[in-house]
Design an enzyme around this catalytic site. Structure first.
Site, short mmCIF file in Angstrom:
data_model
loop_
_atom_site.label_atom_id
_atom_site.label_comp_id
_atom_site.label_asym_id
_atom_site.label_seq_id
_atom_site.Cartn_x
_atom_site.Cartn_y
_atom_site.Cartn_z
N ARG A 128 0.86 -1.19 -0.04
CA ARG A 128 -0.02 0.05 0.11
C ARG A 128 0.87 1.38 0.16
O ARG A 128 0.76 2.22 -0.59
CB ARG A 128 -0.85 -0.09 1.11
CG ARG A 128 -1.79 0.99 1.18
CD ARG A 128 -3.05 0.80 2.37
NE ARG A 128 -2.58 1.35 3.88
CZ ARG A 128 -3.02 1.28 4.87
NH1 ARG A 128 -4.23 0.70 5.07
NH2 ARG A 128 -2.61 1.57 5.88
N ARG A 134 1.36 7.43 2.39
CA ARG A 134 1.47 7.60 3.56
C ARG A 134 3.09 7.23 4.16
O ARG A 134 3.48 5.76 3.83
CB ARG A 134 0.50 6.48 4.23
CG ARG A 134 -0.93 6.79 4.11
CD ARG A 134 -1.82 6.12 4.69
NE ARG A 134 -1.69 5.74 6.31
CZ ARG A 134 -2.49 5.28 7.13
NH1 ARG A 134 -3.46 4.82 6.43
NH2 ARG A 134 -2.08 4.82 8.12
N ARG A 146 3.51 -0.18 14.58
CA ARG A 146 2.10 -0.04 14.74
C ARG A 146 1.56 -1.49 15.06
O ARG A 146 0.76 -1.41 15.77
CB ARG A 146 1.70 0.42 13.28
CG ARG A 146 2.01 2.01 13.12
CD ARG A 146 1.81 2.19 11.63
NE ARG A 146 0.72 2.08 10.93
CZ ARG A 146 0.55 1.91 9.71
NH1 ARG A 146 1.63 1.98 8.84
NH2 ARG A 146 -0.58 1.88 9.07
P1 AMP Z 1 -5.23 4.49 10.34
O1 AMP Z 1 -5.32 5.31 9.18
O2 AMP Z 1 -6.26 3.84 11.17
O3 AMP Z 1 -4.20 3.30 9.94
O4 AMP Z 1 -4.29 5.24 11.45
C1 AMP Z 1 -3.14 5.94 11.29
C2 AMP Z 1 -2.45 6.49 12.57
O5 AMP Z 1 -3.18 7.52 13.00
C3 AMP Z 1 -2.19 5.51 13.74
O6 AMP Z 1 -1.08 4.90 13.37
C4 AMP Z 1 -2.11 6.37 14.81
O7 AMP Z 1 -1.00 7.19 14.91
C5 AMP Z 1 -3.34 7.51 14.53
N1 AMP Z 1 -4.74 6.96 14.87
C6 AMP Z 1 -5.84 6.72 14.17
N2 AMP Z 1 -6.86 6.43 14.98
C7 AMP Z 1 -6.41 6.50 16.11
C8 AMP Z 1 -6.92 6.23 17.49
N3 AMP Z 1 -8.10 5.86 17.56
N4 AMP Z 1 -6.16 6.61 18.35
C9 AMP Z 1 -5.18 6.90 18.40
N5 AMP Z 1 -4.36 7.14 17.42
C10 AMP Z 1 -4.68 6.85 16.17
#
Ligand code: AMP
Length: 190
Positions: A128, A134, A146
C-alpha cells in the site's frame, strides 16, 4: 441506529471494507486516521501535534481522538448509524465511546473483527505504501511498531466487546468480495 466497530490490525482491510458496509447499510464512515490526516493536510495545531505520533507509528493521545469523535457526533445528529474504522483503539476510547453513545440511547450494535496474520499485514502495508503516499506505510520498522502497538494497546478491545457479547470474528484472508460478503453476513446476524 446501527453502530458498528470495524476492528482489526493495521492492514487488515478496514478502510476498503468500511466503504462497502457504508453503501450496503447506509452508514456514516468514521475513520480517525482519515480525520487526523485531514488535520495534518490543513496544518492545524491538532494535526501538527498528531503527526509526531503518527510518523513514529504510535497512537495519538486518547483525549485528542475522543474530542474529534465528540464533535463529529454533534455535527451528524440525523445519521442512521456510524461505522467506526480505526476507533476505538484503546480501552479508554471504548469507554468514552460507550458513554457518548449511551447518552444518545444508541449503543454499539456489534464489533466485526477482521482476522489477518501479522506476516500478511506487513506485506500488504508495504505494498500500500508504494501508492498511498503514507510515510507510515513505507518503512518496515514503523509498520512493525504499529502492529506491536496494536497487540499491546488495541487487541484487548476484543475482550472488552466480547464481554458485552458484541464480538464477531471474521476471516480477513481472501478476496475483497469474499471478505465483504462475510462482513455483510456478520452484520445481518448481529
Ligand atoms: P489508520 O489510518 O487508522 O491506520 O491510522 C493512522 C495513524 O493515526 C495511527 O497509526 C495512529 O497514529 C493514528 N490514529 C488513528 N486512529 C487513532 C485512534 N483511534 N487512537 C489513536 N491514534 C489513532
Amino acid at each position: 441506529m446501527l453502530n458498528l466497530v470495524l476492528f482489526g490490525p493495521p492492514g487488515a482491510g478496514k478502510g476498503t471494507q468500511a466503504e462497502f458496509l457504508v453503501k450496503t447499510f447506509d452508514l456514516k464512515h468514521v475513520s480517525t486516521g482519515d480525520l487526523l490526516r485531514a488535520e495534518i493536510a490543513a496544518a492545524t495545531e491538532l494535526g501538527i501535534e498528531a503527526k509526531k505520533f503518527m510518523d513514529a507509528g504510535n497512537l495519538v493521545p486518547d483525549s485528542v481522538v475522543i474530542g474529534m469523535i465528540a464533535s463529529l457526533f454533534k455535527a451528524n445528529p440525523d445519521t442512521k448509524g456510524f461505522i467506526f474504522d480505526g476507533f476505538p483503539r484503546t480501552v479508554a476510547q471504548a469507554e468514552a465511546l460507550d458513554q457518548l453513545l449511551n447518552s444518545n440511547n444508541a449503543p454499539i450494535s456489534g464489533m466485526l473483527s477482521l482476522e489477518v496474520a501479522d506476516e500478511e499485514l506487513i506485506g500488504r502495508l508495504l505494498n500500500r505504501g508504494k501508492t498511498s503516499g503514507r510515510s507510515d506505510d513505507a518503512d518496515s520498522s514503523i509498520i512493525e511498531n504499529r502492529i506491536k502497538n496494536y497487540h499491546i494497546q488495541t487487541s484487548p478491545l476484543k475482550e472488552y466487546y466480547g464481554l458485552q457479547n458484541k464480538l464477531t470474528e471474521v476471516d480477513g484472508m481472501g478476496s475483497i468480495e469474499e471478505i465483504a460478503e462475510r462482513l455483510k453476513l456478520g452484520v445481518e446476524t448481529l
